[in-house]
Design an enzyme around this catalytic site. Structure first.
Site, short mmCIF file in Angstrom:
data_model
loop_
_atom_site.label_atom_id
_atom_site.label_comp_id
_atom_site.label_asym_id
_atom_site.label_seq_id
_atom_site.Cartn_x
_atom_site.Cartn_y
_atom_site.Cartn_z
N LYS A 1 -12.25 1.62 -14.67
CA LYS A 1 -12.50 0.20 -14.51
C LYS A 1 -12.50 -0.29 -16.05
CE LYS A 1 -12.09 -0.11 -9.66
NZ LYS A 1 -11.37 -0.79 -9.06
N THR B 1 -15.77 -3.03 -11.55
CA THR B 1 -17.24 -2.92 -10.62
C THR B 1 -18.23 -2.95 -11.53
OG1 THR B 1 -18.26 -0.52 -9.85
CG2 THR B 1 -16.67 -0.48 -11.66
N TYR C 1 -30.62 9.99 -3.03
CA TYR C 1 -30.73 11.04 -4.08
C TYR C 1 -31.80 10.85 -5.10
CZ TYR C 1 -25.76 11.45 -2.40
OH TYR C 1 -24.66 11.72 -1.73
N TYR D 1 -14.50 7.64 -12.67
CA TYR D 1 -14.08 6.56 -11.86
C TYR D 1 -14.26 5.45 -12.66
CZ TYR D 1 -14.55 2.95 -8.90
OH TYR D 1 -14.81 1.36 -8.45
N HIS D 2 -15.51 5.22 -12.71
CA HIS D 2 -16.02 3.99 -13.35
C HIS D 2 -15.53 3.54 -14.44
CE1 HIS D 2 -19.30 4.35 -10.15
NE2 HIS D 2 -18.94 3.06 -10.17
N VAL E 1 -25.51 12.47 -12.35
CA VAL E 1 -26.47 12.31 -13.56
C VAL E 1 -26.46 10.91 -13.64
CG1 VAL E 1 -26.54 12.64 -15.88
CG2 VAL E 1 -25.28 14.38 -14.57
N ASP F 1 0.78 -1.14 0.05
CA ASP F 1 -0.05 -0.06 -0.18
C ASP F 1 0.86 1.09 -0.06
OD1 ASP F 1 -3.36 -0.07 0.80
OD2 ASP F 1 -2.23 1.93 0.84
N ASN F 2 0.24 2.38 -0.49
CA ASN F 2 0.91 3.70 -0.35
C ASN F 2 0.20 4.73 0.51
OD1 ASN F 2 -1.38 4.33 -1.97
ND2 ASN F 2 -0.03 5.45 -3.56
N SER G 1 -19.30 7.45 -14.31
CA SER G 1 -18.54 8.37 -13.89
C SER G 1 -16.93 8.27 -14.32
CB SER G 1 -18.28 8.26 -12.39
OG SER G 1 -17.59 7.25 -11.92
N ARG H 1 -23.28 4.88 4.54
CA ARG H 1 -23.48 6.41 5.06
C ARG H 1 -24.79 6.50 5.58
NH1 ARG H 1 -21.93 10.64 2.10
NH2 ARG H 1 -23.90 11.28 1.18
N ALA I 1 -23.34 4.00 -0.06
CA ALA I 1 -24.78 4.14 0.34
C ALA I 1 -24.94 3.52 1.76
CB ALA I 1 -25.62 3.80 -0.88
N1 USQ Z 1 -26.68 7.34 -3.24
C1 USQ Z 1 -27.50 7.82 -2.58
N2 USQ Z 1 -27.35 8.60 -1.43
C2 USQ Z 1 -26.23 8.66 -1.04
C3 USQ Z 1 -25.12 8.09 -1.40
C4 USQ Z 1 -25.37 7.58 -2.67
O1 USQ Z 1 -28.76 7.99 -3.04
O2 USQ Z 1 -26.01 9.41 0.28
C5 USQ Z 1 -26.78 6.43 -4.38
C6 USQ Z 1 -26.13 7.01 -5.79
O3 USQ Z 1 -26.63 8.05 -6.22
C7 USQ Z 1 -25.92 5.83 -6.27
C8 USQ Z 1 -25.96 4.65 -5.34
O4 USQ Z 1 -26.55 5.25 -4.27
O5 USQ Z 1 -27.10 5.64 -7.19
C9 USQ Z 1 -24.65 3.85 -5.06
O6 USQ Z 1 -23.95 5.02 -4.75
P1 USQ Z 1 -22.62 4.63 -3.72
O7 USQ Z 1 -21.95 6.12 -3.24
O8 USQ Z 1 -23.04 3.76 -2.59
O9 USQ Z 1 -21.71 3.89 -4.88
P2 USQ Z 1 -20.90 4.12 -6.31
O10 USQ Z 1 -20.64 5.71 -6.53
O11 USQ Z 1 -21.62 3.61 -7.36
O12 USQ Z 1 -19.48 3.50 -6.03
C10 USQ Z 1 -19.57 2.45 -4.95
C11 USQ Z 1 -17.87 2.10 -4.64
C12 USQ Z 1 -17.06 2.08 -6.03
C13 USQ Z 1 -17.66 0.53 -6.37
C14 USQ Z 1 -19.16 0.82 -6.48
C15 USQ Z 1 -19.68 -0.68 -7.15
O13 USQ Z 1 -17.52 3.46 -4.21
O14 USQ Z 1 -15.59 1.65 -5.59
O15 USQ Z 1 -17.05 0.36 -7.83
O16 USQ Z 1 -19.84 1.06 -5.45
S1 USQ Z 1 -21.40 -0.11 -8.14
O17 USQ Z 1 -22.00 0.90 -7.53
O18 USQ Z 1 -21.89 -1.22 -8.58
O19 USQ Z 1 -20.50 0.32 -9.56
#
Ligand code: USQ
Length: 390
Positions: free
Chosen positions: A186, A145, A256, A182-183, A328, A32-33, A180, A242, A239
């Site tokens: 991947k 992902t 959201y 980020y995505h 979005v 790890d860094n 995004s 949080r 999600a």
């Molecule tokens: N969301 C809410 N309210 C919040 C936080 C998130 O409604 O307070 C919604 C987001 O808009 C989204 C969903 O919940 O539609 C998931 O968001 P997230 O922040 O839990 O996850 P995401 O940004 O998609 O990314 C996370 C990890 C990432 C992994 C991904 C798997 O951070 O590393 O790749 O989950 S996946 O979602 O299947 O792409």
């Protein structure tokens, strides 16, 4: 032979090195860094669980279990470091978690998008070249992902699908439509790994992982000093985690927009079990294997309701308050995803989200004060359209 975990200080990486050390009689090396710690601090936040330095983590683990975890500090963007690492250990399997995992972080501005790309895409390329040179038979287990597929409005297969186009049939990679920057990293990784498997005969499992949640694994509960990190800020908190943290401090949980965003989810303990299943059942040399790694599918509104149901029973009086969506993304959509390959390899899910939320709330209660201290960072300020809005 050696088992290697890149990103061993992270939310998943730390529990995984401990799991490996307990399960296998082979040397286990973590790399790890510490960039996750730095980036969460950059967001003004911190892990809600008080995490120890790596030296403390590995020595406490050894004291308690008698098992050893070796640690190497280094950056996957540095090819010389990566090459020396692979040359030194010649791993049997390497799990690559050493990437920036946050969609919001990558949407802040050009600098953060490029940093996420540089870190993730270049780190994986360095690894592929080093594996080709010094460990061509190693099984590369790469964390991708579910977000690579986006929400296409048709069933989502595991990696590839059969298509009949203008009278000819073929099996092709299923279209990737990341939501995004980020995505997108991947997706680029997946393409690069697929090519490396084809041209160099590398064996790889590319994990399309859903959103992970949870506060504990078998090993993190052995001692409070072995706990894994738990982030709640808008970038590095996800999600379910949080929502649980919000309900502890009486802050409304925040789906959201319309809240119909549907994703695959899995408990962190099941994540560990999925990875050991993959280690035990590697693909053939040259095979690029894709698995969808999730155990349940829910909309964010369903998750908010689950947290409310459990929280209310514990007297937390949980409120749900939809926020204008900073992202979005489709807020109501079709979502039907295959996740059969891991089960065929022997994995059975051990935890449901319903039962997990109960103990997550119990685990978080002692850290209520730390959540309150980082309350500001829970509220989203990064939007897909305008980046970081102060
Ligand atoms: N969301 C809410 N309210 C919040 C936080 C998130 O409604 O307070 C919604 C987001 O808009 C989204 C969903 O919940 O539609 C998931 O968001 P997230 O922040 O839990 O996850 P995401 O940004 O998609 O990314 C996370 C990890 C990432 C992994 C991904 C798997 O951070 O590393 O790749 O989950 S996946 O979602 O299947 O792409």
């Amino acid at each position: 032979m050696t088992l290697m975990v890149l990103g061993a200080d992270g939310y998943l990486g730390w529990p995984l090195v401990m799991r490996f050390a307990m399960k296998y009689d082979e040397p286990v090396v973590g790399i790890d860094n510490f960039s996750r710690r730095r980036r969460v601090w950059e967001m003004g936040s911190d892990s809600i669980t008080p995490v120890q330095d790596m030296a403390v983590r590995t020595s406490v683990f050894k004291q308690i279990t008698g098992r050893e975890i070796k640690f190497e500090h280094g950056d996957m963007r540095d090819y010389e470091f990566v090459e020396n690492l692979i040359k030194k250990y010649k791993p049997r399997a390497v799990v690559h978690f050493a990437e920036i995992p946050s969609a919001p972080y990558s949407m802040i501005d050009a600098k953060h998008a490029i940093e996420t790309h540089e870190n993730n895409v270049n780190g994986t390329l360095n690894l592929l070249f080093a594996l080709k040179k010094f460990a061509p038979d190693c099984h590369l287990i790469k964390l991708g992902t579910m977000g690579e597929y986006g929400t296409p409005g048709i069933d989502i297969p595991e990696g590839s699908f059969e298509i009949d186009y203008r009278g000819r049939k073929a099996t092709l990679p299923f279209p990737r439509q990341a939501g995004s920057f980020y995505h997108q990293t991947k997706v680029h990784d997946s393409n690069n790994i697929m090519l490396a498997c084809k041209i160099w005969g590398i064996a790889s499992t590319d994990i399309m992982q859903g959103v992970v949640y949870g506060t504990r694994t078998e090993e993190t509960t052995l001692d409070p000093r072995l706990v894994t990190r738990f982030d709640v800020d808008e970038s590095f908190g996800t999600a379910v985690n949080r929502f649980c943290a919000q309900s502890i401090i009486n802050m409304p949980v925040t789906p959201y927009g319309k809240g119909g965003q549907t994703r695959g989810y899995l408990n962190i303990m099941d994540t560990m079990r999925c990875i050991t299943t993959l280690v035990d059942k590697p693909p053939q040399k040259g095979e690029y294997r894709v698995v969808n790694q999730l155990t349940e599918v829910f909309s964010v509104l369903q998750i908010a309701q689950k947290v409310k149901d459990v929280g209310d029973k514990l007297g937390l009086n949980v409120k749900i308050e939809s926020l204008q969506n900073p992202r979005v993304e489709a807020e109501e959509h079709y979502y039907n995803v295959d996740y059969k390959k891991l089960k065929d390899l022997g994995f059975t899910p051990s935890k449901t989200m319903d039962e997990s939320i109960t103990y997550m709330l119990f685990d978080l209660l002692p850290h209520k004060q730390r959540i309150i201290e980082h309350k500001e960072q829970i509220t989203p300020k990064i939007t897909w359209k305008d980046g970081l809005v102060k």
